[in-house]
Design a protein around this motif. Structure first.
Motif, mmCIF file in Angstrom:
data_model
loop_
_atom_site.group_PDB
_atom_site.id
_atom_site.type_symbol
_atom_site.label_atom_id
_atom_site.label_comp_id
_atom_site.label_asym_id
_atom_site.label_seq_id
_atom_site.Cartn_x
_atom_site.Cartn_y
_atom_site.Cartn_z
ATOM 1 N N UNK A 164 0.834 -1.206 0.000
ATOM 2 C CA UNK A 164 0.000 0.000 0.000
ATOM 3 C C UNK A 164 0.870 1.259 0.000
ATOM 4 N N UNK A 165 1.933 1.242 0.800
ATOM 5 C CA UNK A 165 2.807 2.414 0.891
ATOM 6 C C UNK A 165 3.559 2.606 -0.437
ATOM 7 N N UNK A 166 4.089 1.515 -0.968
ATOM 8 C CA UNK A 166 4.807 1.617 -2.244
ATOM 9 C C UNK A 166 3.863 2.123 -3.324
ATOM 10 N N UNK A 167 2.645 1.585 -3.331
ATOM 11 C CA UNK A 167 1.679 1.986 -4.353
ATOM 12 C C UNK A 167 1.435 3.487 -4.363
ATOM 13 N N UNK A 168 1.457 4.085 -3.180
ATOM 14 C CA UNK A 168 1.277 5.544 -3.136
ATOM 15 C C UNK A 168 2.559 6.295 -3.453
ATOM 16 N N UNK A 169 3.647 5.902 -2.796
ATOM 17 C CA UNK A 169 4.878 6.697 -2.889
ATOM 18 C C UNK A 169 5.538 6.606 -4.258
ATOM 19 N N UNK A 170 5.238 5.543 -4.999
ATOM 20 C CA UNK A 170 5.941 5.334 -6.264
ATOM 21 C C UNK A 170 5.464 6.298 -7.349
ATOM 22 N N UNK A 171 4.255 6.806 -7.197
ATOM 23 C CA UNK A 171 3.724 7.781 -8.165
ATOM 24 C C UNK A 171 3.918 9.175 -7.581
ATOM 25 N N UNK A 172 4.787 9.953 -8.190
ATOM 26 C CA UNK A 172 5.086 11.276 -7.640
ATOM 27 C C UNK A 172 4.064 12.301 -8.104
ATOM 28 N N UNK A 173 3.548 13.054 -7.155
ATOM 29 C CA UNK A 173 2.602 14.128 -7.480
ATOM 30 C C UNK A 173 3.377 15.357 -7.961
ATOM 31 N N UNK A 174 2.639 16.326 -8.469
ATOM 32 C CA UNK A 174 3.307 17.526 -8.987
ATOM 33 C C UNK A 174 4.048 18.265 -7.870
ATOM 34 N N UNK A 175 3.480 18.228 -6.654
ATOM 35 C CA UNK A 175 4.176 18.835 -5.506
ATOM 36 C C UNK A 175 5.530 18.167 -5.291
ATOM 37 N N UNK A 176 5.536 16.858 -5.392
ATOM 38 C CA UNK A 176 6.768 16.105 -5.176
ATOM 39 C C UNK A 176 7.751 16.325 -6.316
ATOM 40 N N UNK A 177 7.234 16.356 -7.542
ATOM 41 C CA UNK A 177 8.116 16.584 -8.691
ATOM 42 C C UNK A 177 8.784 17.950 -8.570
ATOM 43 N N UNK A 178 8.041 18.934 -8.075
ATOM 44 C CA UNK A 178 8.627 20.271 -7.893
ATOM 45 C C UNK A 178 9.782 20.214 -6.889
ATOM 46 N N UNK A 179 9.609 19.436 -5.822
ATOM 47 C CA UNK A 179 10.697 19.295 -4.842
ATOM 48 C C UNK A 179 11.877 18.544 -5.448
ATOM 49 N N UNK A 180 11.578 17.512 -6.220
ATOM 50 C CA UNK A 180 12.652 16.753 -6.867
ATOM 51 C C UNK A 180 13.439 17.645 -7.829
ATOM 52 N N UNK A 181 12.731 18.505 -8.544
ATOM 53 C CA UNK A 181 13.426 19.413 -9.474
ATOM 54 C C UNK A 181 14.351 20.361 -8.708
ATOM 55 N N UNK A 182 13.858 20.850 -7.568
ATOM 56 C CA UNK A 182 14.718 21.729 -6.748
ATOM 57 C C UNK A 182 15.981 20.976 -6.339
ATOM 58 N N UNK A 183 15.805 19.736 -5.899
ATOM 59 C CA UNK A 183 16.952 18.957 -5.430
ATOM 60 C C UNK A 183 17.918 18.668 -6.587
ATOM 61 N N UNK A 184 17.367 18.363 -7.752
ATOM 62 C CA UNK A 184 18.243 18.101 -8.905
ATOM 63 C C UNK A 184 18.990 19.378 -9.288
ATOM 64 N N UNK A 185 18.307 20.502 -9.219
ATOM 65 C CA UNK A 185 18.988 21.754 -9.573
ATOM 66 C C UNK A 185 20.173 22.040 -8.649
ATOM 67 N N UNK A 346 20.830 -0.448 -14.521
ATOM 68 C CA UNK A 346 20.782 0.804 -15.282
ATOM 69 C C UNK A 346 20.226 1.959 -14.457
ATOM 70 N N UNK A 347 19.479 1.641 -13.405
ATOM 71 C CA UNK A 347 18.924 2.746 -12.633
ATOM 72 C C UNK A 347 17.980 2.255 -11.556
ATOM 73 N N UNK A 348 17.343 3.195 -10.896
ATOM 74 C CA UNK A 348 16.484 2.880 -9.757
ATOM 75 C C UNK A 348 15.482 3.998 -9.559
ATOM 76 N N UNK A 349 14.473 3.699 -8.791
ATOM 77 C CA UNK A 349 13.492 4.717 -8.407
ATOM 78 C C UNK A 349 14.183 5.784 -7.557
ATOM 79 N N UNK A 350 13.686 7.007 -7.668
ATOM 80 C CA UNK A 350 14.257 8.134 -6.937
ATOM 81 C C UNK A 350 13.110 8.913 -6.297
ATOM 82 N N UNK A 351 13.318 9.354 -5.086
ATOM 83 C CA UNK A 351 12.269 10.120 -4.414
ATOM 84 C C UNK A 351 12.842 10.767 -3.165
#
Lengths: 467, 467
Positions: A164-185, A346-351
């Motif tokens: 259940x937790x993976x099912x939710x956390x694995x799909x990133x919302x726009x709020x989360x994507x915005x945070x990920x973009x900040x971190x990548x920057x 080749x890679x892995x999930x990131x969050x």
């Protein structure tokens, strides 16, 4: 002090979804983390909250736990109020109930009350769902609360809750994507600082210093120990004592974790001096071609394992062009011969976690009931992500070529993969090191999107940075 | 990779002394540390070896334990050799027996053999001496090996071993002093970088970034979490999100831990802008006078508790001159009224640990059987060092004035120390913050010696750095 939080409704909604997915089925216990001691109890590492706790309860302070009752809907945060000694030594904080209300939770209790909630559930025959503990202090607490031994604790882990937790956390919302973009920057800025600071004669740790400086000056930290090395063939080396020498390369695998604990994970490989040698250029482009091919395949519905194998084949084709491998590329990958050069995935999930949710089990995060993770095949056993991609996944793409003298010696002695590897040629590369190139991607409805600012990655662009 | 070690004879000699001090009395078990996980098992904090393990066995890698048999003289290091997967992921290391020989130990065994040595000793009725564990994973292991519960583990801790270890580690040899001086010198460079980078408008974490950069670029790390704050009244705050404002001060308490794991521990307090305000100057000099007085008293045979109380009296005299306190200074200290401003101790032992050997117990390190540590008196309960000084001790001197609004409010409501505190005046200082000045000293045969380079500490010198 300031707490970094999304709006309280975000957390309330996430818990609501979790409750729906679990159904009326007992209580969910989520453990926050404690401070971890370095060399004596009160000398602690930088606190890192548990990511699932952050996801559902947001609060980034030590000494908390939370229960969600799926039958009654009750939500409780457990924690102790500060004493005057705490205030003198470590400053003021909002009260536990003030903090709880910031994440939409109305009920709080002292920490030692957790055990009563657990015992009440157990006594009435209701399940207590827990996630796999990875910190020893949480194992100790859970064993005591569940009245079991440390050895038997694994039996109490709830696969239903993990899924259940993976099912939710694995799909990133726009709020989360915005945070990920900040971190990548921030991660991009870290890489640029490291690349520009690189020169012959300095030590690797002087580059590590730059990475930390840029991260911390942006209110971030390193999400994982820096890999900054002139021996890039060692996948996760954390030794930084080598002196940089003209003619060699540096591999820099670093990522910022921002105040909301979302992280980037980038790698670049670049020359110590101003330019790559011709051998370095040749193999660099092999890795880059493999990467570009993999990126072109990113879209919903494609298994990442397929993309991994396609990227491996591209590596083999390039290594064959370079005279290091031979024979049919598809056969070589089928046989596993590429693992002489590319031993990992080749890679892995990131969050929030660099290997997102690795604590919950790679089988559940990167695979499915229908697609099991390999556990013994060299190469595939290190592929953390194999499943079909879905829109909202965030992942890394990070092919590489790693020339590991110890592996050459072992496998050549066994004549392993002799049909595919030109050992004579390969041995002239013994001191080559390693190359990895890594970027982060969001899977979209139709393909993928590079996260964050573009970080130079072609030979010309990299050399341009060093000019 | 390179191991940082003293000559093997140093370790052999230390173990020899330990054996002599314990006598023929069973076995000594020293636990090395493990990697500590952040947010999932394999994402680990920077490894920190246990300091007593480093002292006797030198080896700075995870997954080791050692036994010294005081009856037979046998010394064994337990650890597992690297697998090919380890080499691929984290690189090569010397073998366990190669490493053991570097520290003068001839016998090595796989890690899981520790339990047999322990059981053999227990079965034959010989004591197993252990130090107090502070890491939960070591508690779990020890409880299993000793076949006891976590709750009962404390009963197995050997006071005899604690006293023997403290007796050796508390007197620093010239080799150790040289390492401490290196660490203090890097700490000085960190402070200078932080002071020079300070200006209005930036965030505290931008200064923290500088401290880390300088430490890491010198092949060091921070020995304890940085305290860099514009709210210096919070003794151990680790929040760095405040914006620096003209007119306020910054308190910077930072120290480098070098490759041999010896550490510095310095504090300076300086203005955000170019100069201190007159109020800041007045209280700064109160702290500096107290510090200079304390330093003048450092010599063998003097109880550090006496020096602490003398420094407190100097603080009270200065605060009285400033109109914040009143009455007789000696009476005020006797009553404890100075703890409104100075809630902690004057200093502590310094070595491989910032609070040296704090894991072994402050009673044993900072006190003696004849001089017990206070456990309930506010102020004195935080004095980590009270005992008579001896040549070879290394310690900090760090008086301060901390204006804590929450403490003012509580004590004023109780009318506490009303004979000694001018609450009306004090309340005009509510937003003052805190001042601490800290240097590190070696106790010599005749007095003391400042460790490391001189770091500016007078008002004029500090303002000169900001010019």
């Amino acid at each position: 002090m300031e707490l970094h939080l999304f709006d309280k409704q975000v957390y309330a909604d996430r818990r609501q979804v979790l409750k729906q997915n679990i159904g009326h089925d007992g209580i969910i216990l989520l453990m926050g983390n404690e401070d971890s001691s370095m060399n004596y109890k009160d000398n602690t590492y930088l606190f890192r909250q548990d990511s699932s706790f952050l996801y559902y309860f947001g609060l980034d302070t030590h000494g908390l736990a939370a229960i969600i009752d799926t039958d009654t809907g009750e939500e409780v945060i457990f924690g102790n109020e500060l004493t005057i000694d705490d205030i003198v030594w470590t400053g003021t904080l909002p009260t536990i109930s003030e903090m709880a209300s910031m994440v939409g939770v109305g009920e709080t209790k002292p920490y030692d009350q957790v055990i009563h909630f657990i015992h009440k559930a157990i006594t009435s025959g209701r399940p207590v769902h827990i996630l796999p503990p990875y910190r020893p202090e949480n194992k100790i607490k859970l064993a005591a609360w569940l009245n079991t031994s440390l050895a038997d604790l694994a039996k109490y882990v709830s696969v239903k809750l993990i899924k259940a937790v993976v099912g939710q956390r694995v799909i990133k919302t726009s709020l989360e994507v915005a945070e990920l973009e900040k971190a990548v920057n921030v991660s991009v800025d870290m890489e640029l600082a490291v690349i520009k600071h690189t020169r012959a004669g300095i030590k690797e740790y002087e580059l590590v210093a730059k990475a930390h400086e840029v991260a911390i000056a942006n209110n971030a930290r390193l999400g994982y120990p820096a890999i900054i090395t002139t021996y890039g063939q060692t996948l996760h080396t954390h030794y930084y004592g080598n002196t940089l020498q003209e003619g060699r390369m540096v591999l820099s695998d670093i990522g910022a974790e921002n105040a909301m604990h979302y992280g980037g994970d980038l790698t670049r490989t670049f020359p110590v001096g101003k330019s790559f040698t011709s051998r370095q250029k040749e193999l660099y482009n092999v890795v880059l071609d493999s990467m570009d091919h993999a990126i072109s395949m990113l879209k919903p519905g494609v298994r990442y394992k397929e993309i991994h194998l396609a990227a491996c084949q591209k590596l083999v084709e390039g290594l064959t062009d370079a005279g290091i491998m031979k024979g049919d590329a598809a056969d070589a990958v089928e046989a596993g011969a590429h693992t002489m050069f590319f031993q990992c995935g080749l890679g892995h999930m990131l969050g929030m976690d660099t290997h997102d949710m690795e604590d919950l089990g790679e089988q559940y995060v990167g695979y499915t009931d229908a697609l099991k993770k390999e556990t013994s095949i060299f190469g595939l056993k290190s592929l953390r992500l194999g499943r079909e991609l879905e829109a909202g996944f965030v992942l890394t793409v990070e092919p590489g070529i790693y020339i590991i003298p110890e592996l050459i010696d072992r496998w050549q002695a066994e004549n392993k993969y002799a049909d595919f590897i030109n050992y004579d040629v390969l041995n002239t590369y013994r001191d080559f090191g390693g190359i990895r190139i890594e970027d982060n991607f969001l899977i979209t409805d139709t393909g993928s999107k590079l996260l964050g600012k573009y970080l130079p990655k072609t030979l010309e662009e990299i050399e341009g940075l060093k000019g």
